[in-house]
Write an enzyme that holds these catalytic residues in place. Structure first.
Site, mmCIF file in Angstrom:
data_model
loop_
_atom_site.group_PDB
_atom_site.id
_atom_site.type_symbol
_atom_site.label_atom_id
_atom_site.label_comp_id
_atom_site.label_asym_id
_atom_site.label_seq_id
_atom_site.Cartn_x
_atom_site.Cartn_y
_atom_site.Cartn_z
ATOM 1 N N TRP A 15 55.257 42.657 -37.402
ATOM 2 C CA TRP A 15 55.363 41.195 -37.496
ATOM 3 C C TRP A 15 56.033 40.581 -36.272
ATOM 4 C CZ3 TRP A 15 60.410 40.432 -36.791
ATOM 5 C CH2 TRP A 15 61.273 41.451 -37.183
ATOM 6 N N ASN A 16 56.661 41.387 -35.397
ATOM 7 C CA ASN A 16 57.513 40.742 -34.380
ATOM 8 C C ASN A 16 56.736 40.137 -33.214
ATOM 9 O OD1 ASN A 16 56.957 43.306 -33.364
ATOM 10 N ND2 ASN A 16 58.946 43.503 -32.371
ATOM 11 N N LYS B 195 45.065 46.067 -39.422
ATOM 12 C CA LYS B 195 45.910 45.770 -40.583
ATOM 13 C C LYS B 195 47.231 45.196 -40.079
ATOM 14 C CE LYS B 195 49.143 47.274 -42.764
ATOM 15 N NZ LYS B 195 49.795 45.966 -42.977
ATOM 16 N N PRO B 196 47.349 43.854 -40.088
ATOM 17 C CA PRO B 196 48.595 43.240 -39.606
ATOM 18 C C PRO B 196 49.688 43.320 -40.668
ATOM 19 C CG PRO B 196 47.049 41.547 -40.313
ATOM 20 C CD PRO B 196 46.367 42.869 -40.555
ATOM 21 N N ALA B 197 50.917 42.986 -40.272
ATOM 22 C CA ALA B 197 52.035 42.972 -41.228
ATOM 23 C C ALA B 197 51.880 41.792 -42.192
ATOM 24 C CB ALA B 197 53.353 42.854 -40.453
ATOM 25 N N GLU C 67 53.369 53.467 -31.045
ATOM 26 C CA GLU C 67 54.375 52.646 -30.350
ATOM 27 C C GLU C 67 55.464 52.384 -31.366
ATOM 28 O OE1 GLU C 67 54.440 51.810 -27.248
ATOM 29 O OE2 GLU C 67 52.400 52.215 -26.576
ATOM 30 N N LEU C 68 56.581 53.101 -31.249
ATOM 31 C CA LEU C 68 57.578 53.080 -32.338
ATOM 32 C C LEU C 68 58.859 52.358 -31.926
ATOM 33 C CD1 LEU C 68 56.856 56.737 -33.533
ATOM 34 C CD2 LEU C 68 55.742 54.613 -34.237
ATOM 35 N N ARG D 60 64.839 37.672 -25.821
ATOM 36 C CA ARG D 60 63.411 37.400 -25.997
ATOM 37 C C ARG D 60 63.111 37.661 -27.468
ATOM 38 N NH1 ARG D 60 59.255 41.404 -24.302
ATOM 39 N NH2 ARG D 60 57.223 40.401 -24.386
ATOM 40 N N CYS E 158 61.059 45.529 -29.831
ATOM 41 C CA CYS E 158 61.317 46.965 -29.666
ATOM 42 C C CYS E 158 61.973 47.215 -28.317
ATOM 43 C CB CYS E 158 60.016 47.745 -29.773
ATOM 44 S SG CYS E 158 58.783 47.153 -28.617
ATOM 45 N N GLU F 215 68.316 50.434 -34.291
ATOM 46 C CA GLU F 215 67.817 49.150 -33.790
ATOM 47 C C GLU F 215 68.510 48.009 -34.516
ATOM 48 O OE1 GLU F 215 63.490 49.774 -34.528
ATOM 49 O OE2 GLU F 215 63.326 48.901 -32.529
HETATM 50 P P1 NAD Z 1 57.155 48.697 -40.013
HETATM 51 O O1 NAD Z 1 57.048 50.096 -39.540
HETATM 52 O O2 NAD Z 1 57.903 48.422 -41.251
HETATM 53 O O3 NAD Z 1 55.693 48.103 -40.243
HETATM 54 C C1 NAD Z 1 54.699 48.118 -39.251
HETATM 55 C C2 NAD Z 1 53.342 48.028 -39.898
HETATM 56 O O4 NAD Z 1 53.125 49.189 -40.683
HETATM 57 C C3 NAD Z 1 53.152 46.847 -40.833
HETATM 58 O O5 NAD Z 1 51.837 46.364 -40.690
HETATM 59 C C4 NAD Z 1 53.358 47.460 -42.206
HETATM 60 O O6 NAD Z 1 52.693 46.771 -43.231
HETATM 61 C C5 NAD Z 1 52.718 48.817 -41.984
HETATM 62 N N1 NAD Z 1 53.152 49.865 -42.917
HETATM 63 C C6 NAD Z 1 54.345 49.995 -43.544
HETATM 64 N N2 NAD Z 1 54.341 51.116 -44.302
HETATM 65 C C7 NAD Z 1 53.118 51.698 -44.137
HETATM 66 C C8 NAD Z 1 52.502 52.885 -44.647
HETATM 67 N N3 NAD Z 1 53.135 53.698 -45.488
HETATM 68 N N4 NAD Z 1 51.250 53.156 -44.261
HETATM 69 C C9 NAD Z 1 50.588 52.348 -43.406
HETATM 70 N N5 NAD Z 1 51.118 51.224 -42.889
HETATM 71 C C10 NAD Z 1 52.368 50.906 -43.248
HETATM 72 O O7 NAD Z 1 57.704 47.866 -38.777
HETATM 73 P P2 NAD Z 1 58.020 46.292 -38.700
HETATM 74 O O8 NAD Z 1 59.276 46.045 -39.462
HETATM 75 O O9 NAD Z 1 56.800 45.500 -39.051
HETATM 76 O O10 NAD Z 1 58.260 46.117 -37.135
HETATM 77 C C11 NAD Z 1 59.453 46.411 -36.513
HETATM 78 C C12 NAD Z 1 59.393 47.794 -35.885
HETATM 79 O O11 NAD Z 1 58.295 47.864 -34.979
HETATM 80 C C13 NAD Z 1 60.613 48.102 -35.071
HETATM 81 O O12 NAD Z 1 61.015 49.418 -35.302
HETATM 82 C C14 NAD Z 1 60.133 47.925 -33.630
HETATM 83 O O13 NAD Z 1 60.857 48.641 -32.675
HETATM 84 C C15 NAD Z 1 58.732 48.413 -33.737
HETATM 85 N N6 NAD Z 1 57.918 47.908 -32.630
HETATM 86 C C16 NAD Z 1 57.573 48.779 -31.637
HETATM 87 C C17 NAD Z 1 56.829 48.328 -30.547
HETATM 88 C C18 NAD Z 1 56.442 49.256 -29.445
HETATM 89 O O14 NAD Z 1 55.577 48.890 -28.654
HETATM 90 N N7 NAD Z 1 57.042 50.441 -29.317
HETATM 91 C C19 NAD Z 1 56.449 46.987 -30.487
HETATM 92 C C20 NAD Z 1 56.822 46.124 -31.515
HETATM 93 C C21 NAD Z 1 57.556 46.614 -32.591
#
Ligand code: NAD
Length: 486
Positions: free
Chosen positions: A158-159, A182-184, A258-259, A286, A292, A389
């Site tokens: 979502w970010n 599949k978006p958030a 990308e975690l 930002r 991330c 984080e």
């Molecule tokens: P999240 O991992 O909770 O969710 C990300 C996505 O995965 C969402 O669409 C969510 O619905 C989906 N999801 C959740 N559980 C799932 C499952 N069991 N199976 C399949 N899909 C599932 O992350 P978030 O809270 O949406 O975003 C924040 C995180 O994303 C932070 O850790 C941030 O560092 C990371 N991030 C990383 C990058 C990068 O480029 N490395 C960029 C942006 C955000």
């Protein structure tokens, strides 16, 4: 979408499958909130596994023709996506702010960044080159050709609701792959607005499908269990990344991950302090800290630690924190209540362990998911916020003495996405850059994100790269043909 002002009630909210918007087979909906007012602003369709399989079917039906579409044509369509996104930039920015909360200035920056992935991959689509060589024995010719990997599942956080989607859709389409996004659930409206725009740009039906769901695990498992799906590109937390890597193992699906990050921001005592404070504001603030790449730990050499901390606190304390849509807002709300509670708990923990609050340190008494921009000095090494984080507007500062100590502190994490280094000594800057364990280094800069550069992490921050030519190769397989015509 056209040039008229944003009307949230007319935005698409249904699943996008096979080139058309349609409700979910369960008729269930998911509410979308404005984090500044805590009000429901829309509801989107809640996809079932049946809908997920319909999306795979649509992606499969479109796959052969899209892979066979001339690179120039794929390129022209992607360039049109860039033009339309640029045309609708202001409306998309408002939409992002409404569902994510970030300040409009940040949302505008995101849309410009997101659109650039379409332009970059429009240019890359016609630069897919192979290789040819003579085998060392001289007995054969080796031809290497790059082919689309197949149907891709793209999962985004979502970010950065626009940029994380285009950073995957752009290279997937350039490579000749069809996909399911599949978006958030926090930020689905931006994804559907992009789907609408792709259809207008001439992306054929079924090439990009978009699904929102409240049962992400079940829906993505159903997609990954279909053997026609060959790629998973995920951006999100390390925790969910691990779950998905395990699942992908069942069908040996190619993964790009990308975690999470835990970026160190290192300031040496020979640094240009003006530039370091300026860079710190960008690296930390930002997106209100919800990135991330956000600087998560500030390591400042003892000789300049007080000055840097004081000046950063002045800048952070002066930020206008308000509804992201209001003129002049510099820091919007966090995405939801859980995010505010997490940030608050991390600050309280640091405080209990001896940190001094130089500015902020609290959630204001008002409606919305706000947390005040915060600077903490004298943060103890065992504070939780140095290990995970923060994802909020909080800058913890720790003093260090030697270069070796700075490197040891920077590397004391399982993450390795990005690091920031400030020094006037170029040799030291490059030496430290080589020794810090991260996929990206910003040397005397507060920002690394660039569609033309390979973005990604080492250690538990991920696998693979997005952006640049590297991002395209994540959606392609090398095929080697051995032959001989001599
Ligand atoms: P999240 O991992 O909770 O969710 C990300 C996505 O995965 C969402 O669409 C969510 O619905 C989906 N999801 C959740 N559980 C799932 C499952 N069991 N199976 C399949 N899909 C599932 O992350 P978030 O809270 O949406 O975003 C924040 C995180 O994303 C932070 O850790 C941030 O560092 C990371 N991030 C990383 C990058 C990068 O480029 N490395 C960029 C942006 C955000």
């Amino acid at each position: 979408m056209n040039q008229s002002p944003l009307n949230i009630d007319t935005m698409p909210t249904d699943l996008f499958i096979g080139g058309a918007f349609r409700p979910s087979s369960s008729a269930k909906r998911i509410d979308v909130y404005d984090p500044a007012s805590e009000k429901v602003i829309a509801s989107v369709a809640d996809a079932t596994t049946e809908d997920a399989l319909a999306a795979v079917e649509a992606a499969s039906a479109a796959a052969e023709a899209w892979a066979a579409t001339a690179p120039r044509k794929r390129s022209t369509i992607l360039m049109r996506c860039f033009e339309l996104m640029t045309r609708d930039a202001e409306k998309l920015a408002q939409l992002i702010t409404m569902e994510n909360g970030k300040a409009l200035a940040d949302a505008r920056g995101e849309v410009a960044y997101a659109a650039e992935f379409f332009r970059w991959y429009a240019e890359e689509a016609v630069r897919i080159n192979g290789e040819i060589s003579v085998a060392p024995s001289g007995a054969a010719r080796t031809i290497v050709q790059y082919q689309p990997i197949g149907i891709a599942l793209l999962i985004t956080p979502w970010n950065f609701p626009a940029a994380m989607a285009t950073r995957k859709i752009g290279p997937a389409l350039a490579a000749g792959c069809t996909c399911i996004l599949k978006p958030a659930t926090e930020t689905p409206l931006t994804a559907y607005a992009i789907a609408d725009l792709l259809a207008e740009a001439g992306v054929p039906a079924g090439v990009v499908n978009v699904l929102t769901t409240s049962t992400a695990g079940r829906v993505s498992n159903a997609i990954l269990d279909d053997h026609r799906v060959r790629k998973l590109s995920f951006t999100g937390s390390t925790e969910v990344g691990r779950v998905l890597l395990r699942k992908a193992a069942d069908s040996v699906i190619n993964c790009s991950m990308e975690l999470g990050g835990n970026a160190p921001f290192v300031v040496f005592d020979d640094a240009d302090i003006d530039a370091a404070v300026e860079g710190a504001m960008i690296a930390k603030m930002r997106n209100g800290g919800e990135a991330c790449t956000a600087a998560n730990r500030f390591y400042v050499q003892r000789g300049v630690a007080d000055e840097f901390s004081r000046r950063l606190a002045e800048r952070m304390g002066a930020l206008v924190t308000d509804d992201g849509l209001k003129d002049g807002t510099q820091c919007g709300p966090l995405v939801n209540k859980a995010a505010v509670e997490k940030v608050g708990a991390l600050v309280d923990d640091a405080r209990k362990k001896g940190a001094r609050v130089l500015t902020g340190g609290n959630a204001p008494q008002r409606k919305g998911f706000f947390y005040m921009p915060t600077v903490l000095a004298d943060v103890a090494p065992n504070s939780d916020l140095l290990g995970e984080e923060i994802f909020g507007p909080v800058a913890p500062i720790v003093a260090f003495d030697t270069e070796a100590e700075a490197i040891r502190f920077a590397n004391a994490t399982e993450y390795g996405l990005v690091a920031y280094v400030y020094t006037r000594d170029l040799a030291r800057g490059l030496r430290v850059s080589e020794r810090i364990e991260s996929g990206m280094i910003a040397l005397n800069r507060g920002l690394v994100s660039d569609p033309a550069a390979p973005f990604g992490g080492v250690k538990q921050s991920g696998l693979g790269r997005e952006g640049a030519h590297h991002g395209l190769l994540e959606f392609m397989e090398a095929k080697y043909i051995s032959t001989n015509w001599s």
